[in-house]
Design a protein around this motif. Sequence first.
Motif, PDB file in Angstrom:
ATOM      1  N   UNK A  31       0.843  -1.181   0.000  1.00  0.00           N
ATOM      2  CA  UNK A  31       0.000   0.000   0.000  1.00  0.00           C
ATOM      3  C   UNK A  31       0.888   1.243   0.000  1.00  0.00           C
ATOM      4  N   UNK A  32       0.488   2.290  -0.732  1.00  0.00           N
ATOM      5  CA  UNK A  32       1.315   3.490  -0.741  1.00  0.00           C
ATOM      6  C   UNK A  32       1.324   4.157   0.630  1.00  0.00           C
ATOM      7  N   UNK A  33       2.452   4.707   0.965  1.00  0.00           N
ATOM      8  CA  UNK A  33       2.579   5.390   2.240  1.00  0.00           C
ATOM      9  C   UNK A  33       1.925   6.759   2.129  1.00  0.00           C
ATOM     10  N   UNK A  34       0.981   7.026   3.002  1.00  0.00           N
ATOM     11  CA  UNK A  34       0.301   8.309   2.971  1.00  0.00           C
ATOM     12  C   UNK A  34       1.201   9.372   3.581  1.00  0.00           C
ATOM     13  N   UNK A  35       1.140  10.557   2.994  1.00  0.00           N
ATOM     14  CA  UNK A  35       1.983  11.643   3.471  1.00  0.00           C
ATOM     15  C   UNK A  35       1.417  12.201   4.774  1.00  0.00           C
ATOM     16  N   UNK A  36       2.240  12.228   5.793  1.00  0.00           N
ATOM     17  CA  UNK A  36       1.865  12.885   7.038  1.00  0.00           C
ATOM     18  C   UNK A  36       2.526  14.254   7.031  1.00  0.00           C
ATOM     19  N   UNK A  37       1.875  15.251   7.584  1.00  0.00           N
ATOM     20  CA  UNK A  37       2.462  16.588   7.575  1.00  0.00           C
ATOM     21  C   UNK A  37       3.832  16.605   8.251  1.00  0.00           C
ATOM     22  N   UNK A  38       4.724  17.390   7.689  1.00  0.00           N
ATOM     23  CA  UNK A  38       6.070  17.509   8.247  1.00  0.00           C
ATOM     24  C   UNK A  38       6.035  18.276   9.568  1.00  0.00           C
ATOM     25  N   UNK A  39       6.956  17.958  10.420  1.00  0.00           N
ATOM     26  CA  UNK A  39       7.167  18.758  11.623  1.00  0.00           C
ATOM     27  C   UNK A  39       8.306  19.721  11.328  1.00  0.00           C
ATOM     28  N   UNK A  40       8.500  20.700  12.172  1.00  0.00           N
ATOM     29  CA  UNK A  40       9.547  21.695  11.937  1.00  0.00           C
ATOM     30  C   UNK A  40      10.943  21.078  12.008  1.00  0.00           C
ATOM     31  N   UNK A  41      11.091  19.996  12.742  1.00  0.00           N
ATOM     32  CA  UNK A  41      12.400  19.366  12.930  1.00  0.00           C
ATOM     33  C   UNK A  41      12.846  18.606  11.676  1.00  0.00           C
ATOM     34  N   UNK A  42      11.888  17.993  10.959  1.00  0.00           N
ATOM     35  CA  UNK A  42      12.255  17.156   9.820  1.00  0.00           C
ATOM     36  C   UNK A  42      13.007  17.904   8.719  1.00  0.00           C
ATOM     37  N   UNK A  43      12.569  19.073   8.264  1.00  0.00           N
ATOM     38  CA  UNK A  43      13.372  19.776   7.254  1.00  0.00           C
ATOM     39  C   UNK A  43      14.734  20.214   7.786  1.00  0.00           C
ATOM     40  N   UNK A  44      14.768  20.595   9.062  1.00  0.00           N
ATOM     41  CA  UNK A  44      16.027  21.050   9.655  1.00  0.00           C
ATOM     42  C   UNK A  44      17.064  19.942   9.708  1.00  0.00           C
ATOM     43  N   UNK A  45      16.633  18.737  10.037  1.00  0.00           N
ATOM     44  CA  UNK A  45      17.573  17.635  10.249  1.00  0.00           C
ATOM     45  C   UNK A  45      17.725  16.727   9.026  1.00  0.00           C
ATOM     46  N   UNK A  46      17.108  17.077   7.900  1.00  0.00           N
ATOM     47  CA  UNK A  46      17.218  16.249   6.694  1.00  0.00           C
ATOM     48  C   UNK A  46      18.658  16.280   6.188  1.00  0.00           C
ATOM     49  N   UNK A  47      19.272  15.113   6.089  1.00  0.00           N
ATOM     50  CA  UNK A  47      20.663  14.994   5.650  1.00  0.00           C
ATOM     51  C   UNK A  47      20.703  14.599   4.174  1.00  0.00           C
ATOM     52  N   UNK A  48      21.690  15.085   3.428  1.00  0.00           N
ATOM     53  CA  UNK A  48      21.804  14.686   2.019  1.00  0.00           C
ATOM     54  C   UNK A  48      22.166  13.213   1.883  1.00  0.00           C
ATOM     55  N   UNK A  49      21.679  12.603   0.793  1.00  0.00           N
ATOM     56  CA  UNK A  49      21.975  11.207   0.476  1.00  0.00           C
ATOM     57  C   UNK A  49      22.651  11.162  -0.893  1.00  0.00           C
ATOM     58  N   UNK A  50      22.903   9.952  -1.379  1.00  0.00           N
ATOM     59  CA  UNK A  50      23.550   9.799  -2.677  1.00  0.00           C
ATOM     60  C   UNK A  50      22.695  10.345  -3.813  1.00  0.00           C
ATOM     61  N   UNK A  51      21.391  10.238  -3.688  1.00  0.00           N
ATOM     62  CA  UNK A  51      20.466  10.705  -4.710  1.00  0.00           C
ATOM     63  C   UNK A  51      19.498  11.709  -4.090  1.00  0.00           C
ATOM     64  N   UNK A  52      18.938  12.601  -4.909  1.00  0.00           N
ATOM     65  CA  UNK A  52      17.928  13.521  -4.364  1.00  0.00           C
ATOM     66  C   UNK A  52      16.720  12.747  -3.851  1.00  0.00           C
ATOM     67  N   UNK A  53      16.122  13.240  -2.774  1.00  0.00           N
ATOM     68  CA  UNK A  53      14.917  12.604  -2.249  1.00  0.00           C
ATOM     69  C   UNK A  53      13.952  13.679  -1.766  1.00  0.00           C
ATOM     70  N   UNK A  54      12.698  13.254  -1.558  1.00  0.00           N
ATOM     71  CA  UNK A  54      11.631  14.183  -1.193  1.00  0.00           C
ATOM     72  C   UNK A  54      11.099  13.873   0.198  1.00  0.00           C
ATOM     73  N   UNK A  55      10.747  14.916   0.913  1.00  0.00           N
ATOM     74  CA  UNK A  55      10.020  14.811   2.176  1.00  0.00           C
ATOM     75  C   UNK A  55       8.644  15.433   1.926  1.00  0.00           C
ATOM     76  N   UNK A  56       7.613  14.610   1.857  1.00  0.00           N
ATOM     77  CA  UNK A  56       6.273  15.083   1.509  1.00  0.00           C
ATOM     78  C   UNK A  56       5.572  15.698   2.705  1.00  0.00           C
ATOM     79  N   UNK A  57       4.842  16.778   2.445  1.00  0.00           N
ATOM     80  CA  UNK A  57       4.062  17.445   3.483  1.00  0.00           C
ATOM     81  C   UNK A  57       2.567  17.255   3.264  1.00  0.00           C
ATOM     82  N   UNK A  58       2.149  16.986   2.059  1.00  0.00           N
ATOM     83  CA  UNK A  58       0.738  16.824   1.744  1.00  0.00           C
ATOM     84  C   UNK A  58       0.257  17.933   0.838  1.00  0.00           C
ATOM     85  N   UNK A  59      -0.773  17.641   0.061  1.00  0.00           N
ATOM     86  CA  UNK A  59      -1.310  18.639  -0.856  1.00  0.00           C
ATOM     87  C   UNK A  59      -0.375  18.949  -2.001  1.00  0.00           C
TER      88      UNK A  59
END
Length: 125
Positions: A31-59
């Motif tokens: 089943x697809x993972x439903x997007x849960x709204x981001x918290x303020x900490x998640x964008x701040x602590x997002x670390x780069x990986x080998x490939x670009x990736x997305x953190x979904x917020x919804x909408x």
Amino acid sequence: MSSDVVHLHPTFLRVFLRVPDHTLKLDTRKMPKLATPLTDIQPRTAKPKDKPYKLADGGGLYLLVNPGGSKYWRMGYRFAGTERLLAFGKYPQISLADARKARSAARDKINAGIDPSQAKRIENA
């Protein structure tokens, strides 16, 4: 034994049906993972990986994290049957709350029948 055999027991009047195994469809898809709204900490602590990736917020709003460490707010949407992308800006300059306000403004334009990326081009010209 045949797959369409029906047995009737005269005393209890029970019916036993045998269904062939190859007709049973097991749904093994994830089943697809439903997007849960981001918290303020998640964008701040997002670390780069080998490939670009997305953190979904919804909408349609998401934070694109590039391998170099840059973080960009983007919104994917459909207008007139085509998939489009709208950029809101770089992460610490545009906060999560500001990105959500920009998303809701873009959604309002889409609901009014206006393409937000075309409107942004006209405003910037």
